[in-house]
Every structure is written in structure tokens, then in C-alpha cells.
Design a protein around this motif. Structure first.
Motif, PDB file in Angstrom:
ATOM      1  N   GLY A 259       0.827  -1.205   0.000  1.00 47.35           N
ATOM      2  CA  GLY A 259       0.000   0.000   0.000  1.00 47.35           C
ATOM      3  C   GLY A 259       0.854   1.244   0.000  1.00 47.35           C
ATOM      4  O   GLY A 259       0.450   2.301   0.508  1.00 47.35           O
ATOM      5  N   ALA A 260       2.053   1.151  -0.588  1.00 50.81           N
ATOM      6  CA  ALA A 260       3.081   2.181  -0.429  1.00 50.81           C
ATOM      7  C   ALA A 260       2.702   3.537  -0.991  1.00 50.81           C
ATOM      8  O   ALA A 260       3.245   4.559  -0.564  1.00 50.81           O
ATOM      9  CB  ALA A 260       4.389   1.705  -1.057  1.00 50.81           C
TER      10      ALA A 260
ATOM     11  N   LEU B 270       8.686  -0.987  -2.128  1.00 55.40           N
ATOM     12  CA  LEU B 270       7.348  -0.419  -2.110  1.00 55.40           C
ATOM     13  C   LEU B 270       6.432  -1.251  -3.001  1.00 55.40           C
ATOM     14  O   LEU B 270       6.727  -1.465  -4.180  1.00 55.40           O
ATOM     15  CB  LEU B 270       7.378   1.032  -2.598  1.00 55.40           C
ATOM     16  CG  LEU B 270       8.447   1.948  -1.987  1.00 55.40           C
ATOM     17  CD1 LEU B 270       8.204   3.384  -2.428  1.00 55.40           C
ATOM     18  CD2 LEU B 270       8.482   1.838  -0.470  1.00 55.40           C
ATOM     19  N   VAL B 271       5.322  -1.702  -2.422  1.00 61.93           N
ATOM     20  CA  VAL B 271       4.390  -2.574  -3.130  1.00 61.93           C
ATOM     21  C   VAL B 271       3.039  -1.882  -3.238  1.00 61.93           C
ATOM     22  O   VAL B 271       2.520  -1.360  -2.246  1.00 61.93           O
ATOM     23  CB  VAL B 271       4.214  -3.914  -2.380  1.00 61.93           C
ATOM     24  CG1 VAL B 271       3.250  -4.835  -3.138  1.00 61.93           C
ATOM     25  CG2 VAL B 271       5.561  -4.595  -2.164  1.00 61.93           C
TER      26      VAL B 271
ATOM     27  N   ILE C  79      -1.058   6.141   4.987  1.00 58.70           N
ATOM     28  CA  ILE C  79      -0.219   5.769   6.131  1.00 58.70           C
ATOM     29  C   ILE C  79       1.113   5.195   5.665  1.00 58.70           C
ATOM     30  O   ILE C  79       2.173   5.512   6.218  1.00 58.70           O
ATOM     31  CB  ILE C  79      -0.968   4.780   7.041  1.00 58.70           C
ATOM     32  CG1 ILE C  79      -2.209   5.453   7.641  1.00 58.70           C
ATOM     33  CG2 ILE C  79      -0.054   4.268   8.158  1.00 58.70           C
ATOM     34  CD1 ILE C  79      -3.114   4.508   8.424  1.00 58.70           C
ATOM     35  N   SER C  80       1.078   4.357   4.624  1.00 60.01           N
ATOM     36  CA  SER C  80       2.316   3.724   4.150  1.00 60.01           C
ATOM     37  C   SER C  80       3.332   4.754   3.693  1.00 60.01           C
ATOM     38  O   SER C  80       4.530   4.637   3.988  1.00 60.01           O
ATOM     39  CB  SER C  80       2.001   2.762   3.007  1.00 60.01           C
ATOM     40  OG  SER C  80       1.215   1.683   3.447  1.00 60.01           O
TER      41      SER C  80
ATOM     42  N   VAL D 239       7.413  -2.768  -6.542  1.00 60.59           N
ATOM     43  CA  VAL D 239       6.897  -4.080  -6.933  1.00 60.59           C
ATOM     44  C   VAL D 239       5.385  -3.981  -7.063  1.00 60.59           C
ATOM     45  O   VAL D 239       4.713  -3.519  -6.137  1.00 60.59           O
ATOM     46  CB  VAL D 239       7.267  -5.169  -5.896  1.00 60.59           C
ATOM     47  CG1 VAL D 239       6.647  -6.513  -6.289  1.00 60.59           C
ATOM     48  CG2 VAL D 239       8.780  -5.298  -5.766  1.00 60.59           C
ATOM     49  N   GLU D 240       4.866  -4.394  -8.203  1.00 56.97           N
ATOM     50  CA  GLU D 240       3.417  -4.358  -8.411  1.00 56.97           C
ATOM     51  C   GLU D 240       2.725  -5.365  -7.496  1.00 56.97           C
ATOM     52  O   GLU D 240       3.226  -6.474  -7.275  1.00 56.97           O
ATOM     53  CB  GLU D 240       3.068  -4.657  -9.864  1.00 56.97           C
ATOM     54  CG  GLU D 240       3.436  -3.547 -10.832  1.00 56.97           C
ATOM     55  CD  GLU D 240       2.521  -2.331 -10.709  1.00 56.97           C
ATOM     56  OE1 GLU D 240       1.396  -2.475 -10.193  1.00 56.97           O
ATOM     57  OE2 GLU D 240       2.942  -1.232 -11.129  1.00 56.97           O
ATOM     58  N   ARG D 241       1.565  -4.961  -7.008  1.00 59.11           N
ATOM     59  CA  ARG D 241       0.809  -5.783  -6.056  1.00 59.11           C
ATOM     60  C   ARG D 241       0.531  -7.185  -6.580  1.00 59.11           C
ATOM     61  O   ARG D 241       0.611  -8.162  -5.829  1.00 59.11           O
ATOM     62  CB  ARG D 241      -0.503  -5.083  -5.736  1.00 59.11           C
ATOM     63  CG  ARG D 241      -1.397  -5.797  -4.743  1.00 59.11           C
ATOM     64  CD  ARG D 241      -2.667  -4.997  -4.527  1.00 59.11           C
ATOM     65  NE  ARG D 241      -3.503  -4.969  -5.729  1.00 59.11           N
ATOM     66  CZ  ARG D 241      -4.441  -4.054  -5.971  1.00 59.11           C
ATOM     67  NH1 ARG D 241      -4.621  -3.055  -5.117  1.00 59.11           N
ATOM     68  NH2 ARG D 241      -5.167  -4.102  -7.064  1.00 59.11           N
ATOM     69  N   ASP D 242       0.236  -7.310  -7.864  1.00 60.11           N
ATOM     70  CA  ASP D 242      -0.180  -8.612  -8.375  1.00 60.11           C
ATOM     71  C   ASP D 242       0.970  -9.597  -8.575  1.00 60.11           C
ATOM     72  O   ASP D 242       0.725 -10.783  -8.842  1.00 60.11           O
ATOM     73  CB  ASP D 242      -0.983  -8.456  -9.674  1.00 60.11           C
ATOM     74  CG  ASP D 242      -0.211  -7.724 -10.767  1.00 60.11           C
ATOM     75  OD1 ASP D 242       0.930  -7.312 -10.517  1.00 60.11           O
ATOM     76  OD2 ASP D 242      -0.766  -7.581 -11.877  1.00 60.11           O
TER      77      ASP D 242
END
Length: 321
Positions: A6-7, A29-30, A11-12, A51-54
């Protein structure tokens, strides 16, 4: 490497700044980085990879030997979201996969839960793990967070250290992209700029006068201090409240925003939207005894201090943390 999901979010991105200020720069960071308006939140900060979430779960498999800590703060956080399939996918199932990866590879984990799990507070606001099954969240978002908390505690295998943090009403810089879900401070500032006044929701509960609905408002800089504490502490696993420990009214929040701008309050009241009216928390207040009991002793910003810092140092100038 320290991983933050959630970068690009609120909050992230503030946590990234906190870690940078403490000398940590090898940050991974994702997120879903396809939303350029949110990516401004981490511009100018130091990190090593995006880095992409998926593909993140595959990335863990390939890089686990280099990971020092995972902050899993990414989630669908809209309390008005009623697509349960989407919430199960992003908040429940994805979190389970992150948890299981941390178990498999021996990685410490802090994840974001929510005060939305407490519902109307019928059972109080104590972070008592034995009471989770009795909580009655008011919306699918809160349910998804409570479902994961319950699931985590039922697991026979856990990360060697883990903590689930129930965030209360967090406010502060880098929340501009949250739109309807942004804090009342943010909305008050913008309404004052546009109209000179502020509109708050009426109370539809006879126990509370208009504007005297109460929430535990916690400044994001205090939240990142607690997150940093857990990264260093790495013991006393469990679920913890993360609020200021003091309920304040929405009138307090709005009045302090006017005060920070040097303006006389001009506040009117409008009906609470019908789609959230029957799912509206009129009072929240975190019991912070559990966090204090494990050695966290830093003071939290008062509402006056937090609002003043947010308005004068960020909102007025349009700055990011």
C-alpha cells in the motif's frame, strides 16, 4: 530490505518518510502503481524497488532471504464499499497469502486492521483477542478486517513475530487522494478555502447533539512512530489498538482547523448521507493499555497539536510528508 504494501497510500507513504528519517533506505514499495495521482506520495523519498501488487507474492518467494520485515498496510479501505467479492480478494484472501508467506520464510509481519471492526462499540473498544468473534462491524470493510483478525488467531502456524494494528481515525498529510474517506480536517480546510465555512453531518442519534459525535482521532505521525516501534520490538505478538486513547468531537476537529487558519468558525450542519446513516459510528475511543503494557511510552499528539501541525505545515503549502 523492508517491505511496505500500500506504499502509494496515506499511512504507508508516511511510514516511508519515517523510515528514511531513521536511516532506512533499502525499502521495497508494493502497490498498484497505475494511479499517478497517488504516486506523488512517495516521490522524493528513498527506496530501492517498486513491486506491483499482483506479482508481490511471487517476488517474496524469489527474494525472501533479503527481507528483514514486512508492513502489510495495503487494503481496500473504503467503508462505503459493498462489493464483498472485491473486499474478500484484497483484504482477506490477499492478506492470508502474505501471512502464509511470512510463516513459510520466517518473516516478521505487521498488518493493518481497523477500528471499523468494533461497529457501534456494543462490546467496548478493548483489544481483547478473545472477544473478536463477538464484534459486530457495521459494513463489509469492517467485516473483512475482523474476519482476517479472527483467521490469524486461529492459525496453528504464525510468523515468529506478528502484530495486527486496529487503526482508529487517522488524519494527516498525504491523504489528499482519499476523497470522501479523507479526514474532516482535510475536508474542513478545503471547504473553508472554497466557501469560508464548513458543513458537518447532523446527528441522527438522540444521545448526541449535532457535531458532538465523537471519534478517536490519531495523527499519522504517531501511527508511524508505533509502526517503527514494532519493527524494532519484535515480541509480544497479537492484535493492538492504535488510536490516541481520547475521543474528541467533530466540532473540536473543525474548530481547531479554523483556529489553525486564524479564522472564526462558521459551521453548518447537513443530513448524514442515507447510504451510511445506519452504519455510522457515533463514538470510538481506543483502550491503549495493551500497547503501553509492552513498553511503548511515547506521548501522542493532542488534537490541537496534530491539527495545527497538519494545517500549517502541510495543507497550507500543499506539501507532502
Amino acid at each position: 530490505m523492508i517491505v511496505i504494501t500500500g506504499a502509494a497510500g496515506f499511512i504507508s507513504s508516511c511510514l516511508i518518510q519515517k523510515l528514511n528519517s531513521e536511516g532506512f533506505y533499502d525499502l521495497v514499495l508494493v502497490d498498484d502503481f497505475s494511479r499517478p495521482e497517488q504516486n506523488k506520495n512517495f516521490q522524493g523519498k528513498r527506496y530501492s524497488q517498486l513491486v506491483e501488487r499482483d506479482v508481490f507474492l511471487e517476488w517474496i518467494v524469489q527474494n525472501h532471504l533479503h527481507i528483514q520485515f514486512i508492513f502489510h498496510l495495503g487494503a481496500r479501505t473504503d467503508t462505503t464499499e459493498f462489493n464483498r467479492t472485491l473486499l474478500d480478494e484484497l483484504n482477506l484472501d490477499y492478506s492470508k497469502k502474505v501471512w502464509n508467506a511470512c510463516v513459510e520464510f520466517g518473516l516478521p509481519l505487521v498488518y493493518a486492521s481497523s477500528a471499523a471492526t468494533y461497529g457501534l462499540g456494543e462490546n467496548g473498544y478493548d483489544d481483547d483477542e478473545s472477544a473478536l468473534s463477538h464484534l459486530k462491524p457495521l459494513n463489509p470493510y469492517g467485516e473483512s478486517k475482523n474476519d482476517f483478525d479472527i483467521w490469524a488467531l486461529q492459525q496453528e502456524r504464525s510468523p515468529y513475530f506478528w502484530a495486527g494494528l486496529k487503526f482508529f481515525n487517522v488524519y494527516g498529510p498525504n491523504e489528499y487522494h482519499k476523497k470522501r474517506m479523507a479526514s474532516v480536517v482535510f475536508h474542513t480546510f478545503n471547504q473553508i478555502k472554497e466557501t469560508g465555512g464548513m458543513k458537518l453531518f447532523q446527528s441522527h442519534n438522540p444521545k448526541f447533539k449535532d457535531g458532538e459525535q465523537m471519534r478517536d482521532f490519531v495523527y499519522v505521525k504517531d501511527v508511524t512512530e508505533v509502526l517503527f516501534f514494532f519493527m524494532l520490538h519484535r515480541k509480544n505478538s497479537g492484535i493492538y489498538n492504535l488510536g490516541s486513547g481520547e475521543a474528541r468531537t467533530f466540532l473540536d476537529l473543525a474548530n481547531n482547523t479554523f483556529r489553525a487558519l486564524g479564522k472564526e468558525p462558521q459551521i453548518a450542519f447537513i443530513p448524514t448521507p442515507e447510504d451510511i446513516r445506519d452504519k455510522y459510528q457515533y463514538f470510538t475511543e481506543a483502550n491503549m493499555t495493551k500497547l503501553r503494557s509492552i513498553g511503548y511510552h511515547k506521548p501522542f499528539h493532542t488534537l490541537e497539536e496534530g491539527v495545527s501541525d497538519y494545517v500549517t505545515n502541510y495543507l497550507v503549502s500543499g506539501s507532502y510528508l
